[in-house]
Design an enzyme around this catalytic site. Sequence first.
Site, PDB file in Angstrom:
ATOM      1  N   LYS A 111       0.874  -1.180   0.000  1.00  0.00           N
ATOM      2  CA  LYS A 111       0.000   0.000   0.000  1.00  0.00           C
ATOM      3  C   LYS A 111       0.909   1.226   0.000  1.00  0.00           C
ATOM      4  CE  LYS A 111      -1.488   2.881   3.028  1.00  0.00           C
ATOM      5  NZ  LYS A 111      -1.575   4.134   2.258  1.00  0.00           N
ATOM      6  N   GLU A 128      10.134   1.471  10.748  1.00  0.00           N
ATOM      7  CA  GLU A 128      11.086   2.580  10.616  1.00  0.00           C
ATOM      8  C   GLU A 128      10.315   3.861  10.853  1.00  0.00           C
ATOM      9  OE1 GLU A 128      14.166   2.535  10.484  1.00  0.00           O
ATOM     10  OE2 GLU A 128      14.435   0.404  10.048  1.00  0.00           O
ATOM     11  N   CYS A 153      13.629  11.034   6.943  1.00  0.00           N
ATOM     12  CA  CYS A 153      13.722  10.526   8.325  1.00  0.00           C
ATOM     13  C   CYS A 153      15.094  10.861   8.889  1.00  0.00           C
ATOM     14  CB  CYS A 153      13.556   9.015   8.372  1.00  0.00           C
ATOM     15  SG  CYS A 153      12.167   8.413   7.468  1.00  0.00           S
ATOM     16  N   GLU A 157       9.644  15.855  16.161  1.00  0.00           N
ATOM     17  CA  GLU A 157       9.963  15.773  14.731  1.00  0.00           C
ATOM     18  C   GLU A 157       9.044  16.712  13.952  1.00  0.00           C
ATOM     19  OE1 GLU A 157       9.092  12.094  12.473  1.00  0.00           O
ATOM     20  OE2 GLU A 157      11.106  12.328  11.631  1.00  0.00           O
TER      21      GLU A 157
HETATM   22  C1  UN1 Z   1      14.387   8.266   4.778  1.00  0.00           C
HETATM   23  O1  UN1 Z   1      14.531   9.426   5.015  1.00  0.00           O
HETATM   24  O2  UN1 Z   1      13.387   7.638   5.168  1.00  0.00           O
HETATM   25  O3  UN1 Z   1      20.082   8.205   4.120  1.00  0.00           O
HETATM   26  C2  UN1 Z   1      15.329   7.478   3.973  1.00  0.00           C
HETATM   27  C3  UN1 Z   1      19.354   8.853   3.393  1.00  0.00           C
HETATM   28  C4  UN1 Z   1      18.650   8.173   2.249  1.00  0.00           C
HETATM   29  C5  UN1 Z   1      17.454   7.434   2.734  1.00  0.00           C
HETATM   30  C6  UN1 Z   1      16.579   8.217   3.636  1.00  0.00           C
HETATM   31  N1  UN1 Z   1      19.544   7.275   1.584  1.00  0.00           N
HETATM   32  O4  UN1 Z   1      19.166  10.038   3.559  1.00  0.00           O
END
Ligand code: UN1
Length: 497
Positions: free
Chosen positions: A177, A252, A286, A387
Amino acid sequence: MSDAKVYKNFINGKWVKSVSGETFENRNPADTSEIVGVFQKSVADDVNAAVAAAAEAYKTWRLVPAPKRGEILYRIANRLLVQKEKISRDMTREMGKIIHETRGDTQEAIDMTYYMAGEGRRLFGQTTPSEMMNKFNMTLRQPLGVCGFITPWNFPIAIPSWKMMPALICGNTVVIKPATDTPLSVIHLAEVCEEEGLPPGVFNVVTGSGSAVGSPLINHKDVRVISFTGSTEVGRKVSEGCAPSFKHCCLEMGGKNVQIVMDDAKLELAVDGAIWGAFGTTGQRCTATSRVICHKDVVDKFTSMMIKRAENLKVGNGLDESVQMGPCVNQGQLDTVLSYIEVGKKDGARLVAGGKRLTGGAYDKGYFVQPTIFTGVTQQMRIWREEIFGPVLSVGTFDTFEKAIEMANDTSYGLSAAIYTQDVNKAYTAMRDVYTGIFYVNAPTIGAETHLPFGGTKETGNGHREAAMAALDVFSEWKSVYVDFSGALQRAQIDNA
Ligand code: UN1
């Protein structure tokens, strides 16, 4: 009615409409007058059909030799490479990040696919001696069955591929999804799989909302693995949903990543790192740098260099090759960013760059906000702790190295961290003592490579890692095999004692 293209679900190798008969449209966040596509507003019955197809396909896919599965993945990677520009341009249209970065996103999917194609010729287990004579011991990785993925909008093809490629190489089948903001990238991935002959039912795409599609997927009795990337708040619900049926659950989630700048740091380099880490992908990674902690002796110089650079960033439509930062992904994200800017001001942080929605001309059509920097941010402030997922950087100061480590760890998250220093002792000490899943020395908090484990500690994750060989542990279970070729009953040591 618009004349935008209508995309369908991909179930059992066929493009099909949702049984709901309903659709939703997606607009370009850099120009909301443009409809990127119209997608199926799916419901539980669509999920059930996709899971049934995946369960049926699993019966044969799990028996395909892993090197052969790898060959298909290898062809998928080749095809993604051919389609890279088209996929990347559509990705910029659907979620706004600049074309340079969407090319990177697609490249990450390509890298992961080649990497996992190679795993098809490894998938190593162990052989190990037996306590007994004439007995052989080994371990095998076995697949689990149907895997359900709930993926985010910030890496619309990279993150789906992080989950999908290790799942497939281990012999599982998949129902995904995609985020409601970015279904098109995953549909492109399915098109490539179809073109390269991935058998029907091995990979299925069902578009729609978290409640209408995600929840039935999590609760489905025939799904054995759920892999989710998104907020900690939703991740907690996903975890609870998986618990009653003991599904493998890989999460994650959020981050509040920190860059430490020591007084001996190369400041130009530290500024380069912080600008890229904080404002790359409009701060919507992230791994984005949302906190900088800077030694008090260099903070003024660092800040003035940062302000100059942030104010000069060109913000706009990411399809323009000269633009350096795109819009927020949607109205909700823009509102969140603007409200955190108000919170920062109210809590007494000093707004030194940006802080406003960009308006006028083409800006009026999108969700653009200025790259924003606060200084004087203290550990009690909400912009330090929560965040934001936007281009807002909080700068705090410290006087001793010990204090810097304490501040770095003063967060409920633990994804990524960085230190800028020329002192090898401090670099190694920080590497040991900052409690995150990813750590950088003299490099920004973003930029993870596909063959190293990706994930975080504390409320960022639940102990699993994506990417690298670590991903295989999410998508396989160990089977320990004992082969006795003595022709007699041999008891294990404990039964002979
Ligand atoms: C994410 O932000 O969920 O390390 C992944 C990084 C990328 C992946 C980020 N290769 O910034």
